[in-house]
Each structure stands twice: as C-alpha cells, then as structure tokens.
Design an enzyme around this catalytic site. Sequence first.
Site, short mmCIF file in Angstrom:
data_model
loop_
_atom_site.label_atom_id
_atom_site.label_comp_id
_atom_site.label_asym_id
_atom_site.label_seq_id
_atom_site.Cartn_x
_atom_site.Cartn_y
_atom_site.Cartn_z
CG HIS A 71 -2.72 2.71 -2.05
ND1 HIS A 71 -2.66 2.66 -0.67
CD2 HIS A 71 -3.87 2.11 -2.39
CE1 HIS A 71 -3.74 2.05 -0.20
NE2 HIS A 71 -4.48 1.71 -1.24
CD GLN A 73 -2.53 -1.27 2.67
OE1 GLN A 73 -2.01 -1.92 3.58
NE2 GLN A 73 -3.67 -0.64 2.82
#
Length: 248
Positions: A125, A107
């Site tokens: 992300h 992430q």
Amino acid sequence: MGPIMPRDPLMQTARQRLASARSVCILTGAGISADSGVPTFRGTDGLWRNFRAEDLATPEAFERDPRLVWEWYNWRRELIVTKSPNAAHHAIAKLESRLSQFWLITQNVDGLHRQAGSTKLSEIHGNIWKVRCTACGQISDDRSVPISILPFCPSCRGLVRPHIVWFGESLNPEDLRHCDRALRSSDCLIVIGTSGVVYPAAGFASVAKQAGAFVIEVNLDPTPQSELVDLSLRGHAKDLVPELLQGQ
C-alpha cells in the site's frame, strides 16, 4: 539453558511447524502497528477536521485540493514519527536474517518494518515516508516533519504526492507478482494483525494454503480468515510474535 517451551499447546504446534519450514512468508496489517500506538486512520481514528480517510485518500481529492490532502498526511506523519517498532517488528526482522527464503508482505504504510531492520519486503500500500512526483514519476524518501506544503520534485519541480496506494487505485503489478511468488513457494505463512477483508491481501492466505503452506493467524479477535487458516493464536502481536519466532 535452552529456550523456554511455551505452555500453550497451540503455540507449541505453531513453533514446531515454523521450525520445519524452509521458506516463510509473513503478512502484516494494522494490528501489528496498533501495538506501537499507530492509529488506523480509518473509522473514528481517521476523523480529521471532520473529514474521513475515505474522503481524502483518493486521486480525486488530491486533484481537487492537494493542499488539504497534504495537510492531512502531514498530520499523520507527525503522529507516526513519535512511534517506534515494537517487539513483533523486531522479531520479524531477526527471523529474516536467519532464513534464506523469506518474504514479508505488509499492508501498513508507516515504515516501522523498515525501521526495525526488515529489507526483504513488499509494502503493497506504499510508504508514508516516500513521495512520488506527479509529473516525472520519480519516487524519493522524504522524512521531513513537518513537510513543506506544497512539496515539489527536486528534479523537475512537479507537484509530489504521497507514495500511497489510494482508494480507487491499483496495487503495483510487480509487487503483486513478487507477493504471489513468495506465497506459492512458502512452507509457512504467518498472518499478523489483519482483518482479512481488504483485497487483494484478503486472498493471500488462500493462495498460500492452496500451494501447500501451513497458515498461522495471530490476531486479537477472530477474523473472516480464521476458519480458513490451520491455527489461530489470540492476543497482541507484540506478545505472541516474539514467542512464536523465539529460537527460529
């Protein structure tokens, strides 16, 4: 002399389960980067000129004032460029080199996993060292510090934006499909330094567990995932991950 056996029985169990796994998936969050000194850029860490990250990391903010958003991302890049991968990043990259069936899902946008040598990964992300043209869509690397503000596409001269998934935007469908395949085919999932509250990553442990994986959590504190996982190891990623992966 063989590898030193861990004194902690939980660590010993985790290492045994990992050693018997043919396919391994790893999910990392802000905790592993925090051990390298990377701020979270959320909450109090994210305050910049009295702006919150949630106010700047949106398509609307970029449309309204792209210069302001780029000045904030330049500030973040200037902080991150001074940081280096820690022992946990390096241990994960080494594990990848030893396994034929391995996938890393992160992430984090800081690029530290790639810097440590990881290549089989999904940066769900985005990556702060990549830019994307708002006109032609071209994605390219740009490690300029400071970055030229405003930056423009070398191909079409369109305005470029950080290659980051902002609030209100969807994750790349191909990334999600790749993650889903890796989670469902894994014998062992290791969840490192993530609070387990941001979806869709918050649901990844459930997907892997339902598919039969043994799920190990590495975190400083209990998380909403702790009741779901098979085993939790408490401490810093930089300390625990190398011990967990030693000899794998």
